[in-house]
Scaffold this motif. Structure first.
Motif, PDB file in Angstrom:
ATOM      1  N   ASP A  45      -2.502  43.512  18.047  1.00 28.08           N
ATOM      2  CA  ASP A  45      -0.653  43.602  18.899  1.00 28.08           C
ATOM      3  C   ASP A  45      -1.069  44.050  20.580  1.00 28.08           C
ATOM      4  O   ASP A  45      -1.985  44.764  20.780  1.00 28.08           O
ATOM      5  CB  ASP A  45       0.433  44.266  18.501  1.00 28.08           C
ATOM      6  CG  ASP A  45       0.817  43.919  17.179  1.00 28.08           C
ATOM      7  OD1 ASP A  45       0.812  42.304  17.952  1.00 28.08           O
ATOM      8  OD2 ASP A  45       0.799  44.250  16.331  1.00 28.08           O
ATOM      9  N   THR A  46      -0.744  42.680  21.741  1.00 34.73           N
ATOM     10  CA  THR A  46      -1.223  42.984  22.682  1.00 34.73           C
ATOM     11  C   THR A  46      -0.047  42.728  23.751  1.00 34.73           C
ATOM     12  O   THR A  46       0.673  41.829  23.145  1.00 34.73           O
ATOM     13  CB  THR A  46      -2.633  42.147  23.359  1.00 34.73           C
ATOM     14  OG1 THR A  46      -1.686  40.431  23.275  1.00 34.73           O
ATOM     15  CG2 THR A  46      -3.620  42.220  23.057  1.00 34.73           C
ATOM     16  N   PRO A  47      -0.361  43.391  24.931  1.00 33.96           N
ATOM     17  CA  PRO A  47       1.013  42.183  25.691  1.00 33.96           C
ATOM     18  C   PRO A  47       1.530  40.674  26.097  1.00 33.96           C
ATOM     19  O   PRO A  47       2.752  40.567  26.144  1.00 33.96           O
ATOM     20  CB  PRO A  47       1.313  43.084  26.610  1.00 33.96           C
ATOM     21  CG  PRO A  47      -0.225  44.442  26.562  1.00 33.96           C
ATOM     22  CD  PRO A  47      -0.604  43.538  25.616  1.00 33.96           C
ATOM     23  N   GLN A  48       0.438  39.963  25.889  1.00 36.90           N
ATOM     24  CA  GLN A  48       0.427  39.274  25.953  1.00 36.90           C
ATOM     25  C   GLN A  48       0.803  37.922  24.865  1.00 36.90           C
ATOM     26  O   GLN A  48       0.861  37.168  24.622  1.00 36.90           O
ATOM     27  CB  GLN A  48      -0.767  38.302  26.659  1.00 36.90           C
ATOM     28  CG  GLN A  48      -1.540  38.622  27.591  1.00 36.90           C
ATOM     29  CD  GLN A  48      -1.433  40.644  28.250  1.00 36.90           C
ATOM     30  OE1 GLN A  48      -2.495  40.408  27.541  1.00 36.90           O
ATOM     31  NE2 GLN A  48      -1.527  40.912  28.985  1.00 36.90           N
ATOM     32  N   GLY A  49       0.455  38.741  23.252  1.00 41.52           N
ATOM     33  CA  GLY A  49       0.689  38.887  22.215  1.00 41.52           C
ATOM     34  C   GLY A  49      -0.441  38.428  21.022  1.00 41.52           C
ATOM     35  O   GLY A  49      -0.785  40.216  21.559  1.00 41.52           O
ATOM     36  N   VAL A  50       0.043  38.045  19.710  1.00 38.82           N
ATOM     37  CA  VAL A  50      -0.298  38.435  18.718  1.00 38.82           C
ATOM     38  C   VAL A  50      -1.926  37.906  18.763  1.00 38.82           C
ATOM     39  O   VAL A  50      -2.093  36.693  19.093  1.00 38.82           O
ATOM     40  CB  VAL A  50      -0.112  38.472  17.260  1.00 38.82           C
ATOM     41  CG1 VAL A  50      -1.056  38.111  16.654  1.00 38.82           C
ATOM     42  CG2 VAL A  50       1.650  39.615  17.323  1.00 38.82           C
ATOM     43  N   VAL A  51      -3.658  38.565  18.821  1.00 47.27           N
ATOM     44  CA  VAL A  51      -5.130  38.710  18.829  1.00 47.27           C
ATOM     45  C   VAL A  51      -5.174  38.112  17.736  1.00 47.27           C
ATOM     46  O   VAL A  51      -5.263  38.633  16.446  1.00 47.27           O
ATOM     47  CB  VAL A  51      -5.622  38.434  19.941  1.00 47.27           C
ATOM     48  CG1 VAL A  51      -7.081  38.542  19.811  1.00 47.27           C
ATOM     49  CG2 VAL A  51      -5.259  39.365  20.866  1.00 47.27           C
ATOM     50  N   HIS A  52      -5.802  36.276  16.712  1.00 45.64           N
ATOM     51  CA  HIS A  52      -5.979  36.390  15.545  1.00 45.64           C
ATOM     52  C   HIS A  52      -7.516  36.698  15.833  1.00 45.64           C
ATOM     53  O   HIS A  52      -8.191  36.028  16.245  1.00 45.64           O
ATOM     54  CB  HIS A  52      -5.573  35.084  15.142  1.00 45.64           C
ATOM     55  CG  HIS A  52      -4.065  34.893  14.982  1.00 45.64           C
ATOM     56  ND1 HIS A  52      -3.203  34.687  14.181  1.00 45.64           N
ATOM     57  CD2 HIS A  52      -3.273  34.725  16.336  1.00 45.64           C
ATOM     58  CE1 HIS A  52      -1.591  34.963  14.937  1.00 45.64           C
ATOM     59  NE2 HIS A  52      -1.510  34.879  15.671  1.00 45.64           N
TER      60      HIS A  52
END
Ligand code: SF4
Length: 340
Positions: free
Chosen positions: A29-36
């Motif tokens: 989870d990052t401020p920009q969204g979820v990294v897959h």
């Protein structure tokens, strides 16, 4: 034989694998969204085997290595080492298992406390795990230094007094201190000069032969993996797209992405006449792991992509050789002409 999606075929005929990873998923989870970062990867490593894991920077291979060691918490999936399920175990419960599972880092200097002597660095894992008396630990340190080709007096010196290659030898000695069954090597030679790289790869070969240790060897460099791996898995954007014994992959890479990786290093297929190679030049950047493409993740860069590729993710399946698995709708066994 067909394999389940994203599954590297278990090392059939060698008994239970030492390491079995099943459907592992890692997300950030990052401020920009979820990294897959890793999306449903399964693989096995046999006892005393080296599985090479290759792919471009950002494909998720280092994250996968760290998740196997539980340095990063997977979102889901299973990790079994020597038949023991590591999934969901607490840090305390993992401690005895860590003896069997160690890591060698790309930057040995960053992983070695500069204030400690090499002797202290090598003895520390033994001390933490309550192994041996002080004199026995001292003997073990000398033995470890000899195994990695360093003199006994290296024990009284500090990491900054050594060259990059020597520091990587110290990192390897520290990883071996607890006699692990498996070492995850994350780009262990990529920061070294080519001549030193060869020395470290030869050292790892010798250690495997003498100690029976298995390696999961992560690298972006095909020539390095060619030198050391028994089998190879190719990763693209969080998934394994092709896996095969090293000799099979080098003779006939079948996935367009793997071919493109080889294409970037033309000298690496000396036995294959140029006119027989079906080249698929790699263009464009790796898509964002925030929003991986639907269907086959490689379709945005694949020159062979068809409509089906845009909405249907290909499963890993055996193509030709039962140990050669490819995740591509269009992959076909090599023709007789190819084999001639
Ligand atoms: Fe290319 Fe389609 Fe194969 Fe993916 S499935 S590698 S897009 S041909």
């Amino acid at each position: 034989m067909s394999a389940s999606p994203d599954t590297v075929r278990p090392d059939a005929g060698q008994g239970d694998p030492l390491l079995a990873v099943e459907d592992l998923v890692v997300r950030y989870d990052t401020p920009q969204g979820v990294v897959h970062a890793v999306d449903g990867v399964s693989l096995t490593v046999g006892r005393g085997e080296t599985l090479g894991l290759v792919g471009e920077s950002g494909c998720g291979k280092s994250t996968l290595g760290r998740a196997i060691l539980r340095l990063i918490e997977p979102a889901s999936g299973r990790i079994r080492l020597d038949g023991e399920d590591l999934s969901g175990k607490s840090r305390a419960a993992l401690r005895p298992i860590r003896r069997k599972l160690q890591m060698v880092f790309q930057d040995p200097f960053g992983s070695l406390d500069p204030r400690w002597t090499v002797g202290q660095l090598l003895a520390e894992p033994l001390h933490v795990h309550g192994i041996g008396r002080r004199s026995e630990r001292r003997d073990r340190v000398i033995d470890l230094l000899a195994r990695v080709g360093l003199p006994a007096d290296a024990a009284s010196r500090h990491p900054h007094e050594f060259s990059g290659g020597q520091r990587q030898r110290i990192g390897i000695a520290r990883a071996l201190a607890l006699s692990p069954a498996l070492v995850v090597c994350d780009e262990p030679v990529s920061a070294l000069d080519v001549s030193v790289q060869a020395q470290i790869l030869n050292l790892l070969d010798d250690l495997q032969r003498d100690l029976g240790v298995a390696f999961l060897f992560i690298s972006h460099d095909l020539s390095v993996v060619e030198h050391i791996a028994d089998r190879v898995g190719v990763m693209y954007l969080g998934r394994i797209v092709e896996t095969a014994p090293r000799a099979v992959l080098w003779r006939r890479p079948l996935h367009p992405y793997t071919r493109a990786l080889f294409d970037a290093v033309p000298r690496m297929e000396p036995d294959r006449p140029a006119e027989r190679r079906t080249r698929a030049a790699l263009t464009g950047d790796l898509p964002s792991a925030f929003a991986p493409p639907a269907g086959c993740r490689f379709h945005t860069r694949c020159p062979l992509a068809v409509e089906r590729c845009r909405h249907e993710a290909p499963s890993l399946r055996a193509v030709g050789d039962p140990d050669h698995l490819v995740a591509c709708h269009l992959a076909e066994p090599p023709s007789k002409t190819d084999l001639a």
